[in-house]
Scaffold this motif. Sequence first.
Motif, PDB file in Angstrom:
ATOM      1  N   PRO A 113       0.752  -1.149  -0.009  1.00 14.46           N
ATOM      2  CA  PRO A 113      -0.044  -0.103   0.021  1.00 14.46           C
ATOM      3  C   PRO A 113       0.951   1.143  -0.142  1.00 14.46           C
ATOM      4  N   GLU A 114       2.038   1.088   0.634  1.00 10.12           N
ATOM      5  CA  GLU A 114       2.773   2.507   0.806  1.00 10.12           C
ATOM      6  C   GLU A 114       3.219   2.794  -0.566  1.00 10.12           C
ATOM      7  N   LYS A 115       3.566   1.779  -1.604  1.00  3.94           N
ATOM      8  CA  LYS A 115       4.130   1.964  -2.940  1.00  3.94           C
ATOM      9  C   LYS A 115       3.042   2.526  -3.541  1.00  3.94           C
ATOM     10  N   ILE A 116       1.859   2.162  -3.579  1.00  7.23           N
ATOM     11  CA  ILE A 116       0.720   2.418  -4.234  1.00  7.23           C
ATOM     12  C   ILE A 116       0.434   4.119  -3.784  1.00  7.23           C
ATOM     13  N   GLU A 117       0.486   4.445  -2.698  1.00  4.97           N
ATOM     14  CA  GLU A 117       0.228   5.570  -2.142  1.00  4.97           C
ATOM     15  C   GLU A 117       1.304   6.469  -2.903  1.00  4.97           C
ATOM     16  N   GLU A 118       2.865   6.084  -2.762  1.00  2.00           N
ATOM     17  CA  GLU A 118       3.614   6.702  -3.435  1.00  2.00           C
ATOM     18  C   GLU A 118       3.243   7.014  -4.859  1.00  2.00           C
ATOM     19  N   LEU A 119       3.023   5.934  -5.570  1.00  2.00           N
ATOM     20  CA  LEU A 119       2.735   6.567  -7.081  1.00  2.00           C
ATOM     21  C   LEU A 119       1.342   7.187  -7.352  1.00  2.00           C
ATOM     22  N   GLU A 120       0.393   7.248  -6.312  1.00  2.00           N
ATOM     23  CA  GLU A 120      -0.818   7.982  -6.524  1.00  2.00           C
ATOM     24  C   GLU A 120      -0.442   9.617  -6.155  1.00  2.00           C
ATOM     25  N   SER A 121       0.485   9.728  -5.299  1.00  3.79           N
ATOM     26  CA  SER A 121       0.954  11.129  -4.961  1.00  3.79           C
ATOM     27  C   SER A 121       1.645  11.751  -6.171  1.00  3.79           C
ATOM     28  N   SER A 122       2.499  10.850  -6.624  1.00  5.74           N
ATOM     29  CA  SER A 122       3.385  11.282  -7.858  1.00  5.74           C
ATOM     30  C   SER A 122       2.446  11.835  -9.067  1.00  5.74           C
ATOM     31  N   ILE A 123       1.463  10.959  -9.100  1.00  5.32           N
ATOM     32  CA  ILE A 123       0.579  11.562 -10.134  1.00  5.32           C
ATOM     33  C   ILE A 123      -0.262  12.791  -9.651  1.00  5.32           C
ATOM     34  N   GLN A 124      -0.561  12.894  -8.600  1.00  2.00           N
ATOM     35  CA  GLN A 124      -1.302  14.182  -8.146  1.00  2.00           C
ATOM     36  C   GLN A 124      -0.294  15.070  -8.469  1.00  2.00           C
ATOM     37  N   TYR A 125       0.963  15.174  -8.139  1.00  2.00           N
ATOM     38  CA  TYR A 125       1.782  16.356  -8.502  1.00  2.00           C
ATOM     39  C   TYR A 125       1.961  16.639  -9.858  1.00  2.00           C
ATOM     40  N   LEU A 126       1.843  15.623 -10.479  1.00  2.00           N
ATOM     41  CA  LEU A 126       2.213  15.901 -11.936  1.00  2.00           C
ATOM     42  C   LEU A 126       0.618  16.423 -12.757  1.00  2.00           C
ATOM     43  N   ILE A 127      -0.309  15.982 -12.066  1.00  2.00           N
ATOM     44  CA  ILE A 127      -1.558  16.901 -12.457  1.00  2.00           C
ATOM     45  C   ILE A 127      -1.556  18.277 -12.004  1.00  2.00           C
ATOM     46  N   ALA A 128      -0.886  18.539 -10.822  1.00  2.00           N
ATOM     47  CA  ALA A 128      -1.070  19.884 -10.280  1.00  2.00           C
ATOM     48  C   ALA A 128      -0.163  20.605 -11.181  1.00  2.00           C
ATOM     49  N   GLN A 129       1.012  20.132 -11.588  1.00  2.00           N
ATOM     50  CA  GLN A 129       1.988  20.860 -12.770  1.00  2.00           C
ATOM     51  C   GLN A 129       1.004  21.189 -13.710  1.00  2.00           C
ATOM     52  N   LYS A 130       0.342  20.108 -14.527  1.00  2.00           N
ATOM     53  CA  LYS A 130      -0.288  20.485 -15.832  1.00  2.00           C
ATOM     54  C   LYS A 130      -1.492  21.702 -15.357  1.00  2.00           C
TER      55      LYS A 130
END
Length: 137
Positions: A113-130
């Motif tokens: 679950p930590e790995k999944i949360e890390e990936l989700e957080s990364s996607i959120q940051y990328l979306i925030a940049q866009k």
Amino acid sequence: MPITLDIITPDDKVLSTKATQVVLPTESGDTGILAGHVPLVTKVVAGELKVIRESGTERIAVDHGFAKVLGDTVSVLTEAAIDVREIDLGEVESAQSRAEDALKKAEAEGADPEKIEELESSIQYLIAQKLAKGRKR
């Protein structure tokens, strides 16, 4: 009276500047900070941080983290931060696609679950940049 803003990531102090106002992306929405603000500690979410000066507004895409307001100083501790002017949308789109593929694979394989949360957080940051890059100036 100006306020001092420091944005710090695990790797570096990204920004240290003076501003008339700072707008933080928080869990409860955008929070504006002016000189003389009451002391505050808040969670920062992936989004657009605004540095407002008389000369104009600077936008910084930030990842999740925390902000502390004490006196006329705002300290933001975040996993990552980038000036919106430096964002390459093509690179961000590519990174988002890779991260989404990795997330699907991790979920299918029953990853930690930590790995999944890390990936989700990364996607959120990328979306925030866009989103920050796409805003009208």
